[in-house]
Design a protein around this motif. Structure first.
Motif, PDB file in Angstrom:
ATOM      1  N   THR A 158      46.993  25.342  48.117  1.00  0.00           N
ATOM      2  CA  THR A 158      45.814  25.925  48.418  1.00  0.00           C
ATOM      3  C   THR A 158      44.553  25.575  47.586  1.00  0.00           C
ATOM      4  OG1 THR A 158      46.062  28.158  47.357  1.00  0.00           O
ATOM      5  CG2 THR A 158      47.083  27.809  49.853  1.00  0.00           C
ATOM      6  N   LEU A 159      45.132  25.321  46.205  1.00  0.00           N
ATOM      7  CA  LEU A 159      44.008  24.880  45.329  1.00  0.00           C
ATOM      8  C   LEU A 159      43.518  23.815  45.709  1.00  0.00           C
ATOM      9  CD1 LEU A 159      45.888  25.132  41.715  1.00  0.00           C
ATOM     10  CD2 LEU A 159      44.313  26.870  42.808  1.00  0.00           C
ATOM     11  N   GLN A 160      41.859  23.772  45.583  1.00  0.00           N
ATOM     12  CA  GLN A 160      41.001  22.873  46.036  1.00  0.00           C
ATOM     13  C   GLN A 160      39.925  22.892  45.140  1.00  0.00           C
ATOM     14  OE1 GLN A 160      39.944  22.769  50.163  1.00  0.00           O
ATOM     15  NE2 GLN A 160      39.109  21.006  50.131  1.00  0.00           N
ATOM     16  N   ASP A 161      39.316  21.570  44.470  1.00  0.00           N
ATOM     17  CA  ASP A 161      38.174  21.603  43.844  1.00  0.00           C
ATOM     18  C   ASP A 161      37.009  21.695  44.553  1.00  0.00           C
ATOM     19  OD1 ASP A 161      39.543  21.244  41.259  1.00  0.00           O
ATOM     20  OD2 ASP A 161      39.440  18.882  41.529  1.00  0.00           O
ATOM     21  N   ALA A 162      35.784  22.234  44.187  1.00  0.00           N
ATOM     22  CA  ALA A 162      34.476  22.090  44.673  1.00  0.00           C
ATOM     23  C   ALA A 162      33.975  20.715  44.387  1.00  0.00           C
ATOM     24  CB  ALA A 162      33.565  23.244  44.133  1.00  0.00           C
ATOM     25  N   LEU A 163      33.545  20.054  45.264  1.00  0.00           N
ATOM     26  CA  LEU A 163      32.753  18.793  45.162  1.00  0.00           C
ATOM     27  C   LEU A 163      31.856  18.711  44.158  1.00  0.00           C
ATOM     28  CD1 LEU A 163      33.111  17.237  48.735  1.00  0.00           C
ATOM     29  CD2 LEU A 163      34.791  16.874  46.939  1.00  0.00           C
ATOM     30  N   PRO A 164      31.508  17.777  43.405  1.00  0.00           N
ATOM     31  CA  PRO A 164      30.255  17.692  42.720  1.00  0.00           C
ATOM     32  C   PRO A 164      28.972  17.737  43.638  1.00  0.00           C
ATOM     33  CG  PRO A 164      31.808  16.002  42.058  1.00  0.00           C
ATOM     34  CD  PRO A 164      32.263  16.535  43.256  1.00  0.00           C
ATOM     35  N   SER A 165      28.051  18.240  43.037  1.00  0.00           N
ATOM     36  CA  SER A 165      26.754  18.159  43.971  1.00  0.00           C
ATOM     37  C   SER A 165      26.139  16.872  43.832  1.00  0.00           C
ATOM     38  CB  SER A 165      25.768  19.322  43.319  1.00  0.00           C
ATOM     39  OG  SER A 165      26.095  20.498  43.558  1.00  0.00           O
ATOM     40  N   PRO A 166      25.207  16.291  44.601  1.00  0.00           N
ATOM     41  CA  PRO A 166      24.507  14.938  44.490  1.00  0.00           C
ATOM     42  C   PRO A 166      23.563  15.074  43.375  1.00  0.00           C
ATOM     43  CG  PRO A 166      24.363  16.004  46.858  1.00  0.00           C
ATOM     44  CD  PRO A 166      25.107  16.924  46.194  1.00  0.00           C
ATOM     45  N   LEU A 167      23.340  14.209  42.679  1.00  0.00           N
ATOM     46  CA  LEU A 167      22.517  14.222  41.565  1.00  0.00           C
ATOM     47  C   LEU A 167      21.149  14.698  41.787  1.00  0.00           C
ATOM     48  CD1 LEU A 167      22.500  13.659  38.363  1.00  0.00           C
ATOM     49  CD2 LEU A 167      21.929  11.294  38.825  1.00  0.00           C
ATOM     50  N   GLU A 168      20.610  13.970  43.011  1.00  0.00           N
ATOM     51  CA  GLU A 168      19.429  14.278  43.418  1.00  0.00           C
ATOM     52  C   GLU A 168      19.498  15.442  44.436  1.00  0.00           C
ATOM     53  OE1 GLU A 168      16.861  12.472  42.863  1.00  0.00           O
ATOM     54  OE2 GLU A 168      17.896  11.090  41.673  1.00  0.00           O
ATOM     55  N   LYS A 169      18.355  16.403  44.040  1.00  0.00           N
ATOM     56  CA  LYS A 169      18.472  17.608  44.711  1.00  0.00           C
ATOM     57  C   LYS A 169      17.013  17.969  45.414  1.00  0.00           C
ATOM     58  CE  LYS A 169      19.090  22.509  43.274  1.00  0.00           C
ATOM     59  NZ  LYS A 169      20.050  22.786  44.274  1.00  0.00           N
ATOM     60  N   GLU A 170      16.978  17.978  46.472  1.00  0.00           N
ATOM     61  CA  GLU A 170      15.782  18.365  47.367  1.00  0.00           C
ATOM     62  C   GLU A 170      14.990  19.365  46.773  1.00  0.00           C
ATOM     63  OE1 GLU A 170      14.202  18.721  51.855  1.00  0.00           O
ATOM     64  OE2 GLU A 170      16.337  18.609  51.474  1.00  0.00           O
ATOM     65  N   GLY A 171      13.531  18.966  46.701  1.00  0.00           N
ATOM     66  CA  GLY A 171      12.743  19.983  46.124  1.00  0.00           C
ATOM     67  C   GLY A 171      12.660  19.952  44.472  1.00  0.00           C
ATOM     68  N   TRP A 172      13.679  19.320  43.834  1.00  0.00           N
ATOM     69  CA  TRP A 172      13.740  19.492  42.470  1.00  0.00           C
ATOM     70  C   TRP A 172      13.663  18.066  41.689  1.00  0.00           C
ATOM     71  CZ3 TRP A 172      14.223  24.305  40.053  1.00  0.00           C
ATOM     72  CH2 TRP A 172      14.329  25.697  41.052  1.00  0.00           C
ATOM     73  N   GLU A 173      13.223  18.137  40.535  1.00  0.00           N
ATOM     74  CA  GLU A 173      13.157  16.861  39.658  1.00  0.00           C
ATOM     75  C   GLU A 173      14.227  17.061  38.626  1.00  0.00           C
ATOM     76  OE1 GLU A 173      10.128  14.446  36.762  1.00  0.00           O
ATOM     77  OE2 GLU A 173       9.374  15.735  38.359  1.00  0.00           O
ATOM     78  N   LEU A 174      15.088  15.997  38.382  1.00  0.00           N
ATOM     79  CA  LEU A 174      16.035  16.081  37.421  1.00  0.00           C
ATOM     80  C   LEU A 174      15.459  15.639  36.071  1.00  0.00           C
ATOM     81  CD1 LEU A 174      19.211  16.348  36.535  1.00  0.00           C
ATOM     82  CD2 LEU A 174      19.120  13.798  37.064  1.00  0.00           C
ATOM     83  N   VAL A 175      15.481  16.624  35.029  1.00  0.00           N
ATOM     84  CA  VAL A 175      14.828  16.364  33.570  1.00  0.00           C
ATOM     85  C   VAL A 175      15.763  16.244  32.342  1.00  0.00           C
ATOM     86  CG1 VAL A 175      12.585  17.475  34.429  1.00  0.00           C
ATOM     87  CG2 VAL A 175      14.443  18.931  33.209  1.00  0.00           C
ATOM     88  N   TYR A 176      17.056  16.308  32.698  1.00  0.00           N
ATOM     89  CA  TYR A 176      17.861  16.237  31.562  1.00  0.00           C
ATOM     90  C   TYR A 176      19.276  16.514  32.076  1.00  0.00           C
ATOM     91  CZ  TYR A 176      21.003  16.859  27.674  1.00  0.00           C
ATOM     92  OH  TYR A 176      21.730  16.646  26.731  1.00  0.00           O
ATOM     93  N   HIS A 177      20.233  15.373  31.749  1.00  0.00           N
ATOM     94  CA  HIS A 177      21.591  15.942  32.643  1.00  0.00           C
ATOM     95  C   HIS A 177      22.536  14.990  31.392  1.00  0.00           C
ATOM     96  CE1 HIS A 177      21.903  11.610  34.700  1.00  0.00           C
ATOM     97  NE2 HIS A 177      20.859  11.537  34.128  1.00  0.00           N
ATOM     98  N   GLU A 178      23.861  15.845  31.384  1.00  0.00           N
ATOM     99  CA  GLU A 178      24.796  15.022  30.775  1.00  0.00           C
ATOM    100  C   GLU A 178      26.027  14.816  31.830  1.00  0.00           C
ATOM    101  OE1 GLU A 178      25.171  13.965  27.647  1.00  0.00           O
ATOM    102  OE2 GLU A 178      23.574  14.994  26.598  1.00  0.00           O
ATOM    103  N   GLU A 179      26.503  13.572  32.096  1.00  0.00           N
ATOM    104  CA  GLU A 179      27.611  13.087  32.988  1.00  0.00           C
ATOM    105  C   GLU A 179      28.889  13.026  32.381  1.00  0.00           C
ATOM    106  OE1 GLU A 179      26.957  13.722  36.308  1.00  0.00           O
ATOM    107  OE2 GLU A 179      24.745  14.148  35.676  1.00  0.00           O
ATOM    108  N   PHE A 180      28.683  12.542  31.104  1.00  0.00           N
ATOM    109  CA  PHE A 180      29.915  12.294  30.182  1.00  0.00           C
ATOM    110  C   PHE A 180      30.960  11.137  30.477  1.00  0.00           C
ATOM    111  CE2 PHE A 180      29.562  17.177  30.256  1.00  0.00           C
ATOM    112  CZ  PHE A 180      28.704  17.220  28.987  1.00  0.00           C
ATOM    113  N   GLN A 181      30.341  10.250  31.500  1.00  0.00           N
ATOM    114  CA  GLN A 181      30.832   9.044  31.991  1.00  0.00           C
ATOM    115  C   GLN A 181      31.415   8.088  30.846  1.00  0.00           C
ATOM    116  OE1 GLN A 181      32.405   8.938  35.185  1.00  0.00           O
ATOM    117  NE2 GLN A 181      31.824  11.116  35.125  1.00  0.00           N
TER     118      GLN A 181
END
Length: 597
Positions: A100-123
C-alpha cells in the motif's frame, strides 16, 4: 571469547519495512567480548547473509534493502571474526513488504501564480554552500560537536547519523544532532538557561521574509526515539553584537532580540511505539513558538493524518507565509491555516535529533538502530507574483556600528542608512523615517525631552544620530526605521567612551562566483566598534569549510602574492572555495564562499 551483536534483533516491531522507492539500510554492529565481559578492540568482523534474497545485500558492516524486494521475508545475518571464523553469532532480520506504500509525486518546478526564487534539487550531488552551513547552532558549542553527517545519493541530500555521535552541547543534556542551517551568528536561537554564546563570524547564507516553501522528503525509518525537524527561526538582525542590555538578568529572548519566532513546520517523531498522543509518527502537527517575540503567540496547529507512513514514503510538505498568516500543505492540498506571522526575515534548518537511550530527550527512546536518515529530494522557495511593495527594511546593510562613541566635549554625529526591500528581497523606493525606541521591540517612542535628557537625538528624516558629551556610557540605544505601519526594523546600539579597537573583519567583495581561468584580488577589512576602518595585518587561506578549522589544497587553485586568488581553467565548475581572512593579533576571522563557474 564470544561475539555479541549490539544491533537489536530487527523483528516484530523492529522489523524493516521496505520503502515505496529507493532503499533503506541498517548498520550491523557486533563486538568481540573476552571472558571478563570486556570488549576486545581492533578486531575485524565480517558479515554475511544466510541466504540470497533479491534486493537485499551487505556491504562491509551495512545491510541494504531496496524496493526490489518482492515480498515479506526473513533471514539471518551471520557475524564472524575475520581471522577466526569459528567465533560467530547471528542476528534475525524480518522484512515487511507493504504494497500500500506509495510516494507522493514531486510537484512541478513551475507553480502557477508564484515565482521560483531559490531551490536545491541535489541532482548533481551538490548543495550550494554559499547558502548553507553544515553546522548546528555552533555559537553554543564546539565546531566538531556541531558538524553534520550527510551524503548525496540518487539525487537526494541525506542527513544521516552515527551511533557514536556525542551530545552537541553540554548545556542541552543528551541531545545529539546532525543538522544543516542557512544562517549563522553569535547568540542565535538561545535555549534553556544558557547565558552566553561564543563569538562566531556571521554566515549570511539564505534568509527571507514571506513566500511559499516546499520540501519533498522521506523521514527516518528506524521507528525509535529520535525525531526530525524542518524548521525556521528569526535571524535576530535587531540584536546588539554582545546581546547585552543594561540591567540585571537581561539575557533573555524578548529583551536582547525580538526576532525569535520559530516555525516547526515538520517536527516528527520516529518512534512508532511512543505512548504520547501528542507526538505520533503518522500525524503532522506543526508548532509555532514566539520564544519571547511580541509579534505572535504560541500555537500548536491542529493535527493532520499522513496516509500510510512518512518514514517509508516521500511526501511533499508545503508552507506558505505572508503578512496575514501561515498555511500548511500536504501533498499539494491545503490542510491547516493560522493567523500567526512574524514581521522579520527567517532562516531554515533541517535537523536530525538522535535522542537518548533512556528517552530523556523526549519523543521516545533510542533503541540503538542505525543509521537514522532523512532523505530530502528538493527544497524550493517561491514568491507570490504580485505588485512589488516594501515589506522589510535594512539598516546599515546589516553591518556596524555596534557602539556610538561619546565625545569628550560638544557632540558626535552618525549618519545611519536604511533602505526598503520588497518581497523578492530586492531594494525598492520608500520614504523612511526614524525614531528612538525604549526597547528592542521598538514599540515606544522617546519624546524630544527624553532624547535630550539621555544625550542622544535622531533626525526623523535623515537618520542622523547626535551624541552629546553628557550621555551616559553603556546606555542602550534602540534605533527604529520605518516606512509603513507594519514595516520597520530595530537596531540595538550602545554608547561607549572606549578607544577604538578591532571588532569585526569583513570581506569587501560582493560577487560570490569566480570564473575558471581567472583571478581575483581578495580584500578584507577590519572595522572598529564604531564602524570605522581599523588597521590590521590580514592573512588569507583556502580552507575546507566555513569554520576554518583545516586548510585545504585544491588542484588548480592558488593564493599568490598573499591575496591574489588564481583559478586555473581546468578547475571543475561548481567547485566551492572557502577563503578565510584572519587578523591574528586581534583574533578576527571572516569566511568568503565562492563557486567556480
Amino acid at each position: 571469547m564470544r561475539l555479541v551483536f549490539q544491533t537489536p534483533e530487527l523483528t516484530d516491531r523492529e522489523a524493516i519495512v521496505i520503502p515505496a522507492s529507493g532503499r533503506t539500510r541498517r548498520l550491523l554492529q557486533a563486538i568481540l567480548m573476552d571472558e571478563d565481559g570486556q570488549e576486545v578492540e581492533n578486531i575485524a568482523i565480517v558479515y554475511e547473509m544466510d541466504k540470497s534474497i533479491e534486493g537485499i545485500w551487505i556491504d562491509g558492516d551495512m545491510l541494504y534493502l531496496s524496493d526490489q524486494v518482492a515480498q515479506c521475508t526473513q533471514f539471518y545475518v551471520i557475524a564472524k571474526v575475520k581471522l577466526n571464523q569459528e567465533i560467530c553469532t547471528t542476528l534475525k532480520i524480518e522484512v515487511i513488504k507493504d504494497f500500500t506504500l506509495q510516494d507522493a509525486l514531486p510537484s512541478p518546478l513551475e507553480k502557477e501564480g508564484w515565482e521560483l526564487v531559490y531551490h536545491e534539487e541535489f541532482q548533481d550531488g551538490q548543495i550550494d554552500w554559499r547558502k548553507w552551513s553544515p553546522y548546528y547552532l555552533r555559537g553554543w558549542t564546539e565546531d566538531r560537536l556541531a558538524k553534520a553527517d550527510f551524503y548525496f545519493e540518487d539525487g537526494k541530500f541525506i542527513i544521516t547519523s552515527k551511533p557514536d555521535r556525542e551530545p552537541w552541547c553540554v548545556q542541552d543534556g543528551e541531545h545529539r544532532v546532525s543538522s544543516i542551517q542557512s544562517f549563522e551568528r553569535t547568540h542565535l536561537h538561545r535555549f534553556g538557561t544558557v547565558t552566553g554564546s561564543r563569538e562566531i563570524p556571521d554566515f549570511r547564507g539564505f534568509a527571507t521574509k514571506y513566500g511559499y516553501f516546499e520540501v519533498r522528503m522521506r523521514l527516518p525509518d528506524t521507528k525509535d526515539g529520535s525525531h526530525f525537524a524542518w524548521w525556521m527561526i528569526g535571524v535576530q538582525d535587531d540584536q546588539h553584537i554582545t546581546a547585552e542590555v543594561e540591567g540585571s538578568e537581561q539575557y533573555a529572548f524578548g529583551v536582547f532580540t525580538n526576532q525569535t519566532a520559530e516555525f516547526d513546520i515538520v517536527e516528527q517523531t520516529l518512534d512508532a511505539y511512543t505512548e504520547s498522543k501528542d507526538y505520533e509518527p503518522n500525524i503532522w502537527r506543526p508548532v509555532i513558538h514566539p520564544n519571547g517575540s511580541t509579534d505572535l503567540n504560541y500555537l500548536w496547529v491542529e493535527p493532520t493524518p499522513i496516509i500510510n507512513s512518512p518514514s517509508h514514503e516521500f511526501h511533499v510538505y508545503g508552507f506558505e507565509w505572508n503578512e496575514k498568516g501561515t498555511k500548511f500543505y500536504l501533498d499539494g492540498k491545503l490542510v491547516q491555516e493560522t493567523d500567526r506571522t512574524p514581521n522579520y526575515r527567517m532562516m531554515t534548518l533541517f535537523s536530525l535529533y538522535l535522542g537518548a537511550k533512556d528517552g530523556s530527550c523526549g519523543m521516545g527512546r533510542d533503541r540503538g538502530i542505525y543509521p537514522k536518515e532523512a532523505l530530502i529530494d528538493y527544497f524550493r522557495v517561491y514568491k507570490k507574483k504580485e505588485e512589488a511593495k516594501p515589506i522589510s527594511l535594512v539598516i546599515n546593510d546589516y553591518q556596524g556600528p555596534s557602539y556610538l562613541q561619546i565625545p569628550n566635549e560638544k557632540v558626535k554625529r552618525y549618519r545611519m542608512t536604511a533602505y526598503a526591500m520588497d518581497q523578492w528581497d530586492k531594494p525598492i523606493e520608500a520614504d523612511i523615517l526614524w525614531y528612538l525606541g525604549t526597547d528592542v521591540q521598538g514599540m515606544r517612542v522617546l519624546s524630544r525631552k527624553e532624547e535630550e535628557a539621555q544625550g542622544v537625538t535622531i533626525h526623523r528624516k535623515t537618520g542622523e544620530v547626535i551624541v552629546e558629551a553628557h550621555a551616559k556610557e553603556n546606555q542602550d540605544i534602540f534605533l527604529v526605521a520605518y516606512c509603513e505601519e507594519n514595516v520597520k526594523e530595530v537596531k540595538h546600539l550602545k554608547l561607549s567612551k572606549k578607544d577604538p579597537y578591532g571588532e569585526t573583519l569583513r570581506f569587501e567583495i560582493s560577487e560570490d562566483t569566480i570564473t575558471k581561468g581567472s583571478e581575483r584580488i581578495l580584500h578584507a577589512t577590519v572595522y572598529d566598534q564604531y564602524g570605522k576602518r581599523y588597521p590590521g595585518q590580514i592573512r588569507y587561506t583556502i580552507m575546507c569549510d566555513i569554520v576554518g578549522s583545516e586548510s585545504c589544497r585544491i588542484e588548480g587553485v592558488q593564493l599568490r602574492d598573499t591575496n591574489r586568488l588564481v583559478v586555473d581553467k581546468d578547475v571543475p565548475s561548481n567547485t566551492y572555495l572557502f577563503i578565510e581572512a584572519q587578523e591574528e593579533k586581534q583574533q578576527l576571522r571572516a569566511c568568503l564562499v565562492l563557486r567556480v563557474i
